[in-house]
Design a protein around this motif. Structure first.
Motif, PDB file in Angstrom:
ATOM      1  N   ILE A   1       0.836  -1.207   0.000  1.00  0.00           N
ATOM      2  CA  ILE A   1       0.000   0.000   0.000  1.00  0.00           C
ATOM      3  C   ILE A   1       0.874   1.262   0.000  1.00  0.00           C
ATOM      4  N   ILE A   2       2.047   1.193   0.650  1.00  0.00           N
ATOM      5  CA  ILE A   2       2.968   2.340   0.629  1.00  0.00           C
ATOM      6  C   ILE A   2       3.464   2.579  -0.797  1.00  0.00           C
ATOM      7  N   TRP A   3       3.799   1.488  -1.488  1.00  0.00           N
ATOM      8  CA  TRP A   3       4.277   1.588  -2.880  1.00  0.00           C
ATOM      9  C   TRP A   3       3.186   2.163  -3.778  1.00  0.00           C
ATOM     10  N   LEU A   4       1.956   1.694  -3.608  1.00  0.00           N
ATOM     11  CA  LEU A   4       0.852   2.171  -4.446  1.00  0.00           C
ATOM     12  C   LEU A   4       0.531   3.638  -4.160  1.00  0.00           C
ATOM     13  N   LYS A   5       0.689   4.050  -2.917  1.00  0.00           N
ATOM     14  CA  LYS A   5       0.481   5.467  -2.590  1.00  0.00           C
ATOM     15  C   LYS A   5       1.530   6.320  -3.297  1.00  0.00           C
ATOM     16  N   SER A   6       2.757   5.829  -3.304  1.00  0.00           N
ATOM     17  CA  SER A   6       3.826   6.535  -4.013  1.00  0.00           C
ATOM     18  C   SER A   6       3.561   6.547  -5.516  1.00  0.00           C
ATOM     19  N   TYR A   7       3.075   5.434  -6.035  1.00  0.00           N
ATOM     20  CA  TYR A   7       2.771   5.304  -7.465  1.00  0.00           C
ATOM     21  C   TYR A   7       1.722   6.326  -7.904  1.00  0.00           C
ATOM     22  N   LEU A   8       0.731   6.580  -7.065  1.00  0.00           N
ATOM     23  CA  LEU A   8      -0.377   7.480  -7.415  1.00  0.00           C
ATOM     24  C   LEU A   8      -0.030   8.960  -7.205  1.00  0.00           C
ATOM     25  N   SER A   9       0.871   9.252  -6.303  1.00  0.00           N
ATOM     26  CA  SER A   9       1.110  10.647  -5.916  1.00  0.00           C
ATOM     27  C   SER A   9       2.173  11.329  -6.771  1.00  0.00           C
ATOM     28  N   LEU A  10       2.100  12.671  -6.796  1.00  0.00           N
ATOM     29  CA  LEU A  10       3.109  13.525  -7.431  1.00  0.00           C
ATOM     30  C   LEU A  10       3.357  13.160  -8.900  1.00  0.00           C
ATOM     31  N   ARG A  11       2.292  12.837  -9.615  1.00  0.00           N
ATOM     32  CA  ARG A  11       2.428  12.541 -11.046  1.00  0.00           C
ATOM     33  C   ARG A  11       2.279  13.838 -11.839  1.00  0.00           C
ATOM     34  N   SER A  12       2.825  13.841 -13.044  1.00  0.00           N
ATOM     35  CA  SER A  12       2.734  15.029 -13.894  1.00  0.00           C
ATOM     36  C   SER A  12       2.618  14.608 -15.359  1.00  0.00           C
ATOM     37  N   GLN A  13       2.241  15.558 -16.191  1.00  0.00           N
ATOM     38  CA  GLN A  13       2.124  15.284 -17.627  1.00  0.00           C
ATOM     39  C   GLN A  13       2.436  16.534 -18.437  1.00  0.00           C
ATOM     40  N   TYR A  14       2.785  16.311 -19.688  1.00  0.00           N
ATOM     41  CA  TYR A  14       2.960  17.405 -20.641  1.00  0.00           C
ATOM     42  C   TYR A  14       2.399  16.957 -21.988  1.00  0.00           C
ATOM     43  N   VAL A  15       2.008  17.919 -22.800  1.00  0.00           N
ATOM     44  CA  VAL A  15       1.449  17.629 -24.118  1.00  0.00           C
ATOM     45  C   VAL A  15       2.516  17.841 -25.179  1.00  0.00           C
ATOM     46  N   GLU A  16       2.614  16.876 -26.076  1.00  0.00           N
ATOM     47  CA  GLU A  16       3.545  16.989 -27.205  1.00  0.00           C
ATOM     48  C   GLU A  16       2.754  17.129 -28.504  1.00  0.00           C
ATOM     49  N   ILE A  17       3.131  18.134 -29.302  1.00  0.00           N
ATOM     50  CA  ILE A  17       2.482  18.370 -30.588  1.00  0.00           C
ATOM     51  C   ILE A  17       3.546  18.387 -31.682  1.00  0.00           C
ATOM     52  N   THR A  18       3.243  17.772 -32.799  1.00  0.00           N
ATOM     53  CA  THR A  18       4.135  17.798 -33.953  1.00  0.00           C
ATOM     54  C   THR A  18       3.585  18.780 -34.969  1.00  0.00           C
ATOM     55  N   SER A  19       4.434  19.676 -35.427  1.00  0.00           N
ATOM     56  CA  SER A  19       4.001  20.679 -36.392  1.00  0.00           C
ATOM     57  C   SER A  19       5.088  20.876 -37.444  1.00  0.00           C
ATOM     58  N   ASN A  20       4.702  21.354 -38.624  1.00  0.00           N
ATOM     59  CA  ASN A  20       5.650  21.627 -39.697  1.00  0.00           C
ATOM     60  C   ASN A  20       6.156  23.063 -39.584  1.00  0.00           C
ATOM     61  N   ASP A  21       7.461  23.247 -39.706  1.00  0.00           N
ATOM     62  CA  ASP A  21       8.008  24.596 -39.667  1.00  0.00           C
ATOM     63  C   ASP A  21       7.931  25.235 -41.059  1.00  0.00           C
TER      64      ASP A  21
END
Length: 591
Positions: A244-264
């Motif tokens: 349960i300690i591991w799963l609490k760590s697994y769920l907490s302090l997560r983050s995300q970013y969006v990646e977009i591909t575009s033509n220059d």
């Protein structure tokens, strides 16, 4: 990379009257939308619930989960089972690369992963999700019309798979997951969920009961999961200590970013990444553990519903309420909705009342019953005569015309594809296209609608395709072609699917010899149950019994499922049945 790699090129958005064109700003806008939308939903729900943890009606599991050490062989086995995709998470390490060098890094990986379990810490760098926006439908300039597809590190997948195997072993050993749940479990599927739901409706209608089905739509079910509630439930089920300690760590302090591909300006593809944003709620999208954690989160729902039958497939939540008396049925529905309102509120899950639908099942007008009023949080739930239930179009009279009609439209497109390919690819390729595009379509849900007379419409299209593959004219008889190409007719495929399902899961075991003391010629046949309605007579169980009793004795005497399946297919390939009547009563006829 599939849709996730192709659908995020050159996106621009409209925010009120302002255009957001620069890819960097578009990525930031989408990332903010994906995160903020969920937080708004959660905060709104939490304010109504006053953050009280829900009461569990499931018995507390006195046994605790133990995390066995990880071996090098286990890691190699997990990695070798990866599909070898080219897509990658934030570390830009694709699956195929890890598979190629696993023997060189298995020792340090084993050490790191064992330290993770021993210390109850999920590595921070594995908590970052790369998100690619995929267009759904509607206005392309609205952020709400894009779906976030998360890509996680391949190392996260390996560690999650290892924990997943231990969680599944523990929950299976102590039978923690409810029988009402059909999602992401061994020997269960959308087919078993549909069979449970439709079977209960058929049984109720056969008893002349009024039957109301309610199909709930959950808004962002996985994204709004409350971590405190989830961890409380996991502890209740026996997931304690380091697990349960591991799963609490697994769920907490997560983050995300969006990646977009575009033509220059020089039409070169360039990637643009948004800033990082913290993910406070939900279970990680695209993760291995996510679906199982969700099942454990929603697991206690059936125990809180006392006047209705619950059928679950992951977040697809469906309730059946039955009674012969309309007034009692109305009262039962009222009680069920109160129970559901309470459970969903306390668990911070959100019902989309606009997409939630109800259906009053009735076979004919002679047993007409008015539609009971259904409300959820003072919002009226509307009725429908047709609903797409786990990919199968069901009607309130349990006829399959709408499903077959919808299927015919798809199959005609396959017919056009094969006609277009006929002169440019080989015969074996055409046959492969048939199995991939045609048979895969008709196989899904076939055990429910394959016994209908209207399945002849599917057979007609099937014949047309076989004549195209074989290169013969439209008047050529098709029975020899079915045998020559080793392809089952839609009726034979239906018989095959029903009998395999019937045999594999032992759906019915009562034989005539169990009911009657005297010997008869059919004493070893399965007993055909009497039914008062035609829809019950065509249920999977009853059709399975009739079909099984019609099989040659040498096939029925086979003990092993694999032998039964193999011999059954050979029999059906050698006997291309066009209708169930032909199979059950008449024997083969020339076309």
């Amino acid at each position: 990379m599939g849709n996730a790699g192709r659908a995020n090129h050159d996106i621009w958005l409209q925010n009120n009257s302002k255009k957001i064109i620069h890819p960097q700003k578009v990525a930031n806008t989408l990332n903010s939308y994906f995160i903020d939308k969920v937080e708004e939903l959660v905060e709104e729900t939490r304010n109504r619930n006053n953050n009280r943890l829900p009461q569990l009606l499931v018995d507390r599991n006195p046994n605790s989960m133990y995390l066995f050490p990880i071996s090098e062989d286990e890691i190699v086995l997990v990695v070798n089972k990866l599909k070898g995709k080219a897509s990658a998470g934030v570390d830009e390490v694709p699956e195929f690369l890890l598979k190629a060098c696993i023997q060189c890094i298995k020792k340090p990986l084993t050490f790191i992963f064992n330290e993770s379990l021993n210390q109850g810490i999920f590595p921070d760098l594995l908590k970052i999700a790369k998100v690619r926006p995929v267009y759904k439908k509607g206005n392309r300039q609205e952020a709400s019309n894009y779906r976030p597809i998360a890509l996680l590190s391949v190392f996260s997948k390996i560690l999650e798979k290892i924990m997943y195997s231990r969680l599944v072993s523990f929950t299976t050993k102590y039978k923690i997951l409810t029988e009402n749940q059909h999602g992401f479990q061994k020997n269960k599927s959308t087919t078993s969920a549909c069979l449970s739901f439709i079977g209960k409706v058929q049984e109720a209608l056969d008893r002349r009961l009024g039957v109301v089905g309610i199909f709930f739509d959950l808004s962002k079910a996985y994204d709004v999961i409350d971590h405190d509630i989830l961890l409380e439930k996991l502890e209740h089920y026996g997931i304690r200590g380091n697990a349960i300690i591991w799963l609490k760590s697994y769920l907490s302090l997560r983050s995300q970013y969006v990646e977009i591909t575009s033509n220059d300006n020089k039409y070169r593809k360039k990637r643009y990444n948004s800033s990082f944003k913290n993910v406070k709620f939900g279970i990680p999208q695209g993760s291995i553990l996510g679906p199982l954690l969700f099942l454990l989160y929603i697991n206690d729902l059936p125990y809180h519903i006392f006047d209705g039958e619950v059928v679950l497939f992951a977040d697809d939540t469906n309730i059946l309420v039955t009674d012969k008396n309309i007034n009692i049925l109305q009262d039962k529905i009222g009680e069920v909705m109160i129970q559901l309102e309470s459970w969903f509120s306390k668990n911070n899950l959100i019902i989309n009342t606009e997409k939630t639908k109800a259906m009053l099942f009735q076979l004919n007008k002679s047993y007409y019953m008015s539609e009971p009023v259904i409300t959820f949080k003072n919002m009226k739930i509307s009725y429908t005569s047709q609903f797409k239930f786990l990919g199968v179009n069901i009607s309130n009279n349990l006829k399959w015309s709408s499903h077959i009609q919808s299927l015919c439209l798809k199959l005609n497109k396959v017919c056009y594809i094969i006609k277009s390919l006929k002169d440019v690819v080989s015969f074996s390729t055409l046959r492969n296209v048939y199995f991939a595009k045609f048979q895969s379509l008709i196989s899904y849900g076939l055990i429910f609608w394959g016994g209908e007379c209207e399945s002849s419409k599917i057979l007609k299209i099937q014949k047309r395709i076989l004549r195209l593959i074989k290169g013969v004219n439209s008047r050529t008889t098709c029975r020899p072609i079915f045998k020559d190409l080793k392809i089952l007719t839609v009726t034979s495929l239906y018989i095959f699917e029903v009998l395999c399902y019937f045999q594999k899961f032992n759906l019915y075991t009562t034989r005539n010899s169990d009911l009657y003391e005297y010997n008869t010629r059919r004493k070893e046949d399965f007993h055909v149950r009497s039914c008062s309605t035609s829809t019950s007579k065509k249920s999977v169980i009853n059709m399975g019994i009739k079909a099984y009793n019609r099989l040659p004795l040498k096939i029925r005497k086979l003990n092993g499922f694999k032998d039964f399946k193999y011999k059954l297919k050979l029999f059906l390939l050698d006997n291309p049945f066009y209708t169930m009547k032909e199979f059950l009563f008449e024997g083969l006829q020339d076309e």
